[in-house]
Design a protein around this motif. Sequence first.
Motif, mmCIF file in Angstrom:
data_model
loop_
_atom_site.group_PDB
_atom_site.id
_atom_site.type_symbol
_atom_site.label_atom_id
_atom_site.label_comp_id
_atom_site.label_asym_id
_atom_site.label_seq_id
_atom_site.Cartn_x
_atom_site.Cartn_y
_atom_site.Cartn_z
ATOM 1 N N GLU A 68 -17.668 -2.020 13.063
ATOM 2 C CA GLU A 68 -16.210 -1.964 13.174
ATOM 3 C C GLU A 68 -15.767 -0.513 13.320
ATOM 4 O OE1 GLU A 68 -12.509 -3.975 10.923
ATOM 5 O OE2 GLU A 68 -13.867 -2.845 9.630
ATOM 6 N N LEU A 69 -14.833 -0.298 14.227
ATOM 7 C CA LEU A 69 -14.221 1.011 14.412
ATOM 8 C C LEU A 69 -12.719 0.839 14.246
ATOM 9 C CD1 LEU A 69 -14.341 4.005 15.188
ATOM 10 C CD2 LEU A 69 -14.173 3.287 17.582
ATOM 11 N N SER A 70 -12.120 1.651 13.377
ATOM 12 C CA SER A 70 -10.682 1.587 13.116
ATOM 13 C C SER A 70 -10.080 2.969 13.283
ATOM 14 C CB SER A 70 -10.407 1.145 11.675
ATOM 15 O OG SER A 70 -10.967 -0.105 11.423
ATOM 16 N N THR A 71 -8.843 2.977 13.746
ATOM 17 C CA THR A 71 -8.098 4.223 13.835
ATOM 18 C C THR A 71 -6.628 3.917 13.561
ATOM 19 O OG1 THR A 71 -7.621 6.179 15.172
ATOM 20 C CG2 THR A 71 -7.703 4.069 16.333
ATOM 21 N N GLY A 72 -5.907 4.902 13.087
ATOM 22 C CA GLY A 72 -4.510 4.641 12.786
ATOM 23 C C GLY A 72 -3.762 5.891 12.377
ATOM 24 N N ARG A 73 -2.632 5.644 11.759
ATOM 25 C CA ARG A 73 -1.745 6.719 11.323
ATOM 26 C C ARG A 73 -1.231 6.377 9.931
ATOM 27 N NH1 ARG A 73 -1.581 11.526 13.397
ATOM 28 N NH2 ARG A 73 0.396 12.559 13.121
ATOM 29 N N TYR A 74 -1.148 7.377 9.067
ATOM 30 C CA TYR A 74 -0.687 7.186 7.701
ATOM 31 C C TYR A 74 0.415 8.206 7.415
ATOM 32 C CZ TYR A 74 -0.628 7.073 2.634
ATOM 33 O OH TYR A 74 -0.226 6.979 1.325
ATOM 34 N N ARG A 75 1.488 7.756 6.780
ATOM 35 C CA ARG A 75 2.591 8.657 6.415
ATOM 36 C C ARG A 75 2.884 8.499 4.935
ATOM 37 N NH1 ARG A 75 6.539 11.575 6.381
ATOM 38 N NH2 ARG A 75 8.725 11.482 6.726
ATOM 39 N N GLN A 76 2.963 9.623 4.254
ATOM 40 C CA GLN A 76 3.244 9.643 2.823
ATOM 41 C C GLN A 76 4.484 10.502 2.592
ATOM 42 O OE1 GLN A 76 -0.016 11.057 0.437
ATOM 43 N NE2 GLN A 76 1.309 11.477 -1.296
ATOM 44 N N SER A 77 5.434 9.995 1.806
ATOM 45 C CA SER A 77 6.652 10.756 1.541
ATOM 46 C C SER A 77 6.307 12.115 0.938
ATOM 47 C CB SER A 77 7.577 9.984 0.605
ATOM 48 O OG SER A 77 6.931 9.714 -0.619
ATOM 49 N N ASP A 78 7.027 13.128 1.335
ATOM 50 C CA ASP A 78 6.882 14.522 0.895
ATOM 51 C C ASP A 78 5.643 15.224 1.443
ATOM 52 O OD1 ASP A 78 9.238 14.332 -0.591
ATOM 53 O OD2 ASP A 78 8.159 13.622 -2.367
ATOM 54 N N PHE A 79 4.778 14.524 2.199
ATOM 55 C CA PHE A 79 3.574 15.171 2.718
ATOM 56 C C PHE A 79 3.379 14.981 4.213
ATOM 57 C CE2 PHE A 79 2.527 14.848 -1.774
ATOM 58 C CZ PHE A 79 2.089 16.136 -2.026
#
Length: 155
Positions: free
Chosen positions: A92-103
């Motif tokens: 399995e190959l996964s890719t994505g985007r993550y957003r964290q408040s204040d960072f």
Amino acid sequence: RPVADALVPETLSRLNFSDGNVRNGSSVQWRERWVSTPRLQVETTLSAGQGRYRLQQRPYYSPDSDTSVQASVWAQWLTWRDTERLFFQGVELSTGRYRQSDFGSGSTWNLRYEHRWQFGPHAMVSYGLSVGSHPYDGRRERQRRLYLQLSVPLS
């Protein structure tokens, strides 16, 4: 794994921690199987999720809010079969985007290789390894995992 394409409706979750903190979250997922032969299966998954913690500044990961989007491709092939005993290999190959408040936000990725043995219709052993990268608190974190799962009915 599902047999065909499927839209998993929005999932709502709530985690209550012993220190009074609460995490409320939601997610949605779309899974599509593109190849389904007796020996080979290939499917993709698109998912999105978000969460909010009531309390921050905890000794564990507890951002005010976080969101993620991810795309994955899973391929598994039947390597060996003897009546009801089966051996699969998968990647399995996964890719994505993550957003964290204040960072802010950052990219994510993961690569996983797995073996799965099925002993009849219910008993199964799977094991594998994965490597990946994910931003937490503004820092990129490298992840390496080795896992073993045993599934045996108790009745």
